[in-house]
Write a protein that holds these residues in place. Structure first.
Motif, short mmCIF file in Angstrom:
data_model
loop_
_atom_site.label_atom_id
_atom_site.label_comp_id
_atom_site.label_asym_id
_atom_site.label_seq_id
_atom_site.Cartn_x
_atom_site.Cartn_y
_atom_site.Cartn_z
N ASP A 13 47.52 22.78 90.36
CA ASP A 13 48.56 21.75 90.42
C ASP A 13 48.29 20.70 91.49
N LYS A 36 47.55 21.58 84.63
CA LYS A 36 48.19 21.32 85.92
C LYS A 36 49.16 22.40 86.38
N ASP A 37 49.49 23.37 85.54
CA ASP A 37 50.34 24.48 85.99
C ASP A 37 50.13 25.69 85.08
N MET A 59 51.70 28.23 92.41
CA MET A 59 52.08 27.00 91.70
C MET A 59 53.58 27.07 91.39
N ILE A 61 55.65 26.19 88.80
CA ILE A 61 56.21 26.59 87.50
C ILE A 61 55.81 28.02 87.14
#
Length: 255
Positions: A13, A36-37, A59, A61
């Motif tokens: 991320d 990205k997550d 991260m 999420i």
């Protein structure tokens, strides 16, 4: 002949760090998909199986630890190496991830060479595990064609280059014959042209993988070197008169 590039999924991320790692891996001749997550990574991995997964541990999420536990429930990811990136040096957290089955760690800030070496090491480990535990789907094919030295040599080359598109000039060069002679010999022995023989050889491999329990069609596409999902599906149906999805269902019902 086009070289097969190892596929890496990077889940990070931190945009600056992710960009740096992405550039590094591409320069090292890997094919990289950057998510990205963890949630985005999980969605991608539902349809794709890479050679290696590299994920940040913390991260917002979904962290790398949670992602690892979710994908490891799927048998297809049992031998896919999972490397965790973390700045947390807490032994309890590190030991917990190792206990869960994470293959290795990269501590922030990390050394460029360390990352590349660790990727190569886990890939070699994966190959050794697969070689030891996976039945050879071509053993019967090889035995059946053993009396034909030419086809045996051809098959050996095809097995080594299943994941890439084979250039006919390169293939004929490896067999020490011309491209036209290659096609003539294949036609004489199989009543098929060289392109058809190679295509059906790859499809036979896909069928063997299905019988070994593989259900992910995109994985079959990647393992057989077809240029696209649609081309694989069309070729499969023309060859077996049934779609890959229906063939998988048929095998599942038989079992």
């Amino acid at each position: 002949m086009e070289k097969y590039k190892l596929k890496i999924v990077l889940i990070e991320d931190d945009l600056a760090l992710g960009s740096a790692i992405l550039e590094l891996l591409i320069l090292s001749d890997f094919e990289v998909n950057w998510l990205k997550d963890g949630a985005e990574g999980l969605k991608y991995l539902e349809k794709n199986i890479p050679d290696v997964i590299i994920s940040d541990l913390m991260m917002p999420i979904m962290g790398g630890g949670e992602l690892f536990l979710k994908i490891r429930k799927n048998i297809k990811f049992k031998t896919v190496p999972f490397i965790v990136i973390t700045a947390n040096m807490d032994d309890d957290i590190k030991f917990k991830q190792l206990e869960n089955g994470v293959n290795d760690f990269i501590m922030k800030p990390f050394n460029v060479k360390e990352l590349i070496y660790k990727i190569k090491n886990v890939i070699e480990l994966k190959k050794s595990i697969e070689k030891k535990h996976t039945p050879d789907p071509f053993s019967k094919v090889t035995i059946k064609l053993s009396e034909k030295d030419f086809l045996t040599s051809l098959n050996e080359i095809l097995v080594k280059h299943l994941k890439i598109k084979i250039d006919m000039n390169e293939l004929s060069s490896q067999l020490f014959i011309s491209k036209s002679t290659l096609d003539k010999r294949v036609r004489k022995l199989t009543n098929k042209n060289a392109s058809q023989y190679i295509r059906e050889f790859k499809l036979d491999y896909a069928v063997e993988l299905i019988h070994l329990g593989e259900k992910n069609i995109q994985y079959l596409v990647d393992q057989t070197g077809f240029s696209s999902f649609s081309y694989f599906s069309t070729s499969f149906k023309l060859y077996l008169n049934v779609t890959p999805r229906d063939y998988i269902k048929l095998i599942q019902n038989e079992n």
